[in-house]
Design a protein around this motif. Structure first.
Motif, short mmCIF file in Angstrom:
data_model
loop_
_atom_site.label_atom_id
_atom_site.label_comp_id
_atom_site.label_asym_id
_atom_site.label_seq_id
_atom_site.Cartn_x
_atom_site.Cartn_y
_atom_site.Cartn_z
N THR A 59 5.31 6.75 0.31
CA THR A 59 5.87 5.90 1.15
C THR A 59 5.29 4.55 0.89
O THR A 59 3.83 4.58 0.93
CB THR A 59 5.91 6.15 2.67
OG1 THR A 59 4.45 6.52 2.79
CG2 THR A 59 6.81 7.57 2.94
N THR A 60 5.57 3.30 0.98
CA THR A 60 5.02 1.90 1.00
C THR A 60 5.17 1.14 1.97
O THR A 60 6.01 1.13 2.76
CB THR A 60 5.56 1.13 -0.37
OG1 THR A 60 5.77 2.06 -1.38
CG2 THR A 60 4.90 -0.18 -0.71
N GLN A 61 3.77 0.60 2.44
CA GLN A 61 3.88 -0.17 3.66
C GLN A 61 3.17 -1.55 3.12
O GLN A 61 2.70 -1.88 2.23
CB GLN A 61 2.81 0.27 4.57
CG GLN A 61 3.13 1.62 5.22
CD GLN A 61 2.04 1.92 6.37
OE1 GLN A 61 0.80 2.03 5.94
NE2 GLN A 61 2.53 2.06 7.56
N ALA A 62 3.87 -2.70 3.80
CA ALA A 62 3.46 -4.14 3.58
C ALA A 62 2.18 -4.20 4.35
O ALA A 62 2.22 -3.93 5.53
CB ALA A 62 4.53 -4.87 3.99
N VAL A 81 0.84 -1.26 0.17
CA VAL A 81 0.01 0.04 -0.05
C VAL A 81 0.93 1.20 0.05
O VAL A 81 1.90 1.50 0.95
CB VAL A 81 -0.84 0.06 1.12
CG1 VAL A 81 -1.76 1.02 1.28
CG2 VAL A 81 -1.70 -1.38 1.35
N SER A 82 0.57 2.14 -0.96
CA SER A 82 1.29 3.43 -0.99
C SER A 82 0.79 4.71 -0.50
O SER A 82 -0.72 4.55 -1.17
CB SER A 82 2.00 3.60 -2.43
OG SER A 82 3.02 2.49 -2.85
N THR A 83 1.24 5.46 0.12
CA THR A 83 0.68 6.68 0.42
C THR A 83 1.83 7.92 -0.29
O THR A 83 2.74 7.87 0.21
CB THR A 83 0.44 7.14 2.01
OG1 THR A 83 -0.33 5.59 2.46
CG2 THR A 83 -0.12 8.11 2.42
N CYS A 84 0.98 8.60 -0.96
CA CYS A 84 1.71 9.65 -1.61
C CYS A 84 1.13 11.09 -1.36
O CYS A 84 -0.02 11.21 -1.23
CB CYS A 84 1.63 9.47 -3.14
SG CYS A 84 2.21 7.85 -3.67
N THR A 85 2.33 11.99 -1.17
CA THR A 85 1.85 13.36 -0.91
C THR A 85 2.56 14.19 -1.98
O THR A 85 3.78 13.88 -2.36
CB THR A 85 2.09 14.00 0.55
OG1 THR A 85 3.52 13.74 0.68
CG2 THR A 85 1.31 13.10 1.82
N LYS A 86 2.13 15.40 -2.27
CA LYS A 86 2.77 16.16 -3.12
C LYS A 86 4.10 16.58 -2.55
O LYS A 86 5.38 16.47 -3.41
CB LYS A 86 1.96 17.57 -3.37
CG LYS A 86 2.42 18.39 -4.61
CD LYS A 86 1.42 19.46 -4.77
CE LYS A 86 0.17 19.19 -5.82
NZ LYS A 86 -0.52 20.43 -6.07
#
Length: 95
Positions: A47-50, A37-42
């Motif tokens: 960042t990627t989490q398992a 799962v990736s969380t992206c900000t401008k």
């Protein structure tokens, strides 16, 4: 706060007789497929989490408890094992 706690206690006592659950199957080991799962900000990038996922009960095997006879096949219930909800809960396990 006290009346809220007593109201909750009364509600739990009233509804506790209506609780039912499907039996737990043990024929198939519980596995949770991996998922990144990736969380992206401008400003910060990504960042990627398992993580892992759980399949919906609709895609799991429903069989007689302690055996391997299907309780539901295609669009049809096994009328010997699950003629009604109460009997199904007593006879069938979800793996």
């Amino acid at each position: 706060m006290r009346s809220m706690v007593s109201s909750l206690s009364v509600a739990l006592a009233v509804f506790s007789g209506y609780v039912s659950a499907q039996l737990v199957g043990t024929n198939t080991a519980e596995t949770h497929p991996a998922l990144s799962v990736s969380t992206c900000t401008k400003s910060g990038g990504c960042t990627t989490q398992a993580a892992s996922i759980v399949l919906d009960a609709n895609w799991r095997w429903l069989h007689n408890s302690g055996g391997s006879t299907n309780c539901y096949t295609g669009n049809t219930w096994n009328t010997a094992l699950a003629p009604d909800s109460a009997t199904c809960l007593a006879n069938c396990a979800l793996d």
